[in-house]
Design a protein around this motif. Structure first.
Motif, PDB file in Angstrom:
ATOM      1  N   SER A 145       0.828  -1.209   0.000  1.00 32.42           N
ATOM      2  CA  SER A 145       0.000   0.000   0.000  1.00 32.42           C
ATOM      3  C   SER A 145       0.855   1.249   0.000  1.00 32.42           C
ATOM      4  N   GLU A 146       1.885   1.262   0.834  1.00 36.07           N
ATOM      5  CA  GLU A 146       2.761   2.434   0.895  1.00 36.07           C
ATOM      6  C   GLU A 146       3.399   2.701  -0.465  1.00 36.07           C
TER       7      GLU A 146
ATOM      8  N   PHE B  94       0.574   3.941  -2.905  1.00 46.40           N
ATOM      9  CA  PHE B  94       0.123   5.286  -2.538  1.00 46.40           C
ATOM     10  C   PHE B  94       1.173   6.329  -2.932  1.00 46.40           C
TER      11      PHE B  94
ATOM     12  N   PHE C 234      -3.005   8.519  -3.217  1.00 44.96           N
ATOM     13  CA  PHE C 234      -4.027   7.788  -2.471  1.00 44.96           C
ATOM     14  C   PHE C 234      -5.281   7.584  -3.312  1.00 44.96           C
TER      15      PHE C 234
ATOM     16  N   LYS D  43     -10.379   1.830   2.598  1.00 46.16           N
ATOM     17  CA  LYS D  43      -9.050   2.321   2.224  1.00 46.16           C
ATOM     18  C   LYS D  43      -8.552   3.345   3.247  1.00 46.16           C
ATOM     19  N   ASP D  44      -9.463   4.160   3.789  1.00 52.37           N
ATOM     20  CA  ASP D  44      -9.070   5.116   4.834  1.00 52.37           C
ATOM     21  C   ASP D  44      -8.539   4.402   6.069  1.00 52.37           C
TER      22      ASP D  44
ATOM     23  N   LEU E  96      -5.118   3.142   5.445  1.00 56.10           N
ATOM     24  CA  LEU E  96      -4.133   4.213   5.575  1.00 56.10           C
ATOM     25  C   LEU E  96      -3.855   4.525   7.046  1.00 56.10           C
TER      26      LEU E  96
ATOM     27  N   ILE F 156       5.051   7.458   2.590  1.00 59.63           N
ATOM     28  CA  ILE F 156       3.855   7.704   3.390  1.00 59.63           C
ATOM     29  C   ILE F 156       3.775   9.155   3.837  1.00 59.63           C
TER      30      ILE F 156
ATOM     31  N   LEU G 118      -9.092  10.802   9.019  1.00 61.80           N
ATOM     32  CA  LEU G 118      -7.839  10.165   9.419  1.00 61.80           C
ATOM     33  C   LEU G 118      -7.477  10.590  10.837  1.00 61.80           C
TER      34      LEU G 118
END
Length: 209
Positions: A17-18, A21, A26, A52-53, A56, A102, A119
């Motif tokens: 993911s990192e 992104f 994102f 997805k939030d 993160l 990130i 977030l």
């Protein structure tokens, strides 16, 4: 959100993911993209992280959970306030240099209030770290070595803004400063750039002679 329990599959998803992104942004990355790159069923990603939030948020905690502890430990070290500030800057620069992906996503894609509210982990992390920075600077103010008119909430953005301007113009500065290898570039960040930021922050904090 508290410290997450991780297994190998979760760590694999977070690492992928990192990377995505950072490369695509994102909004430009879907759960399907992540599951495909991680070679994991899309339902498994949703099962572990939900949205997805939330993914993160977990990534933020995974990558920065030890930052707060490092600053807390620094607060209690037997050092002069300016030495604590210099060490704080070293900690921050090392942290964001090791996790550029990130941090770039967080600081350049989430300026809106709606995203900030979604977030909560990132917001709480920033608030907690700010309080620790305030404690270090207030110690220096109480000892009469730091100015009373310092705008403390702007100290961290000054550190990170300088780093990210340098990093976002990497090719320009590599050519300008003859940093023709990654090793030279990283060494420059650890030495000259870090020292420059330390001098800048010192100029903001310490009374003029």
């Amino acid at each position: 959100m508290s410290k997450i329990e991780l297994n190998d599959k979760k760590i694999q998803i977070l690492e992928v993911s990192e990377k995505l992104f950072s490369e695509r942004g994102f909004e430009g990355t879907s759960i399907r993209d992540i599951s495909k790159a991680a070679k994991i069923n899309i339902a498994m990603v949703s099962y572990y992280f939900g949205s997805k939030d939330r993914l993160l948020e977990s990534l933020i905690i995974y990558k920065t959970s030890d930052l707060k502890l490092k600053i807390e430990n620094l607060l209690h070290e037997n050092l002069e306030p300016i030495d604590k500030v210099n060490k704080l800057i070293e900690i921050y620069i090392h942290r964001i240099n090791c996790n550029k992906g990130i941090f770039r996503v967080l600081h350049f894609e989430f300026a809106s209030r709606k995203k900030e509210e979604n977030l909560q982990a990132f917001t709480e992390l920033k608030k907690g770290n700010l309080k620790l920075v305030e404690s270090i600077i207030q110690e220096g103010q109480a000892k009469g070595v730091f100015r009373k008119d310092v705008i403390i909430p702007l100290i961290t953005p000054t550190i990170m803004g300088t780093f990210f301007h340098f990093h976002m113009n990497k090719t320009f500065f590599q050519d300008l400063l003859q940093l023709d290898t990654e090793a030279k570039y990283d060494a420059y960040i650890k030495t000259s750039l870090t020292n420059h930021i330390q001098q800048t922050i010192k100029a903001l904090l310490v009374y003029e002679n």
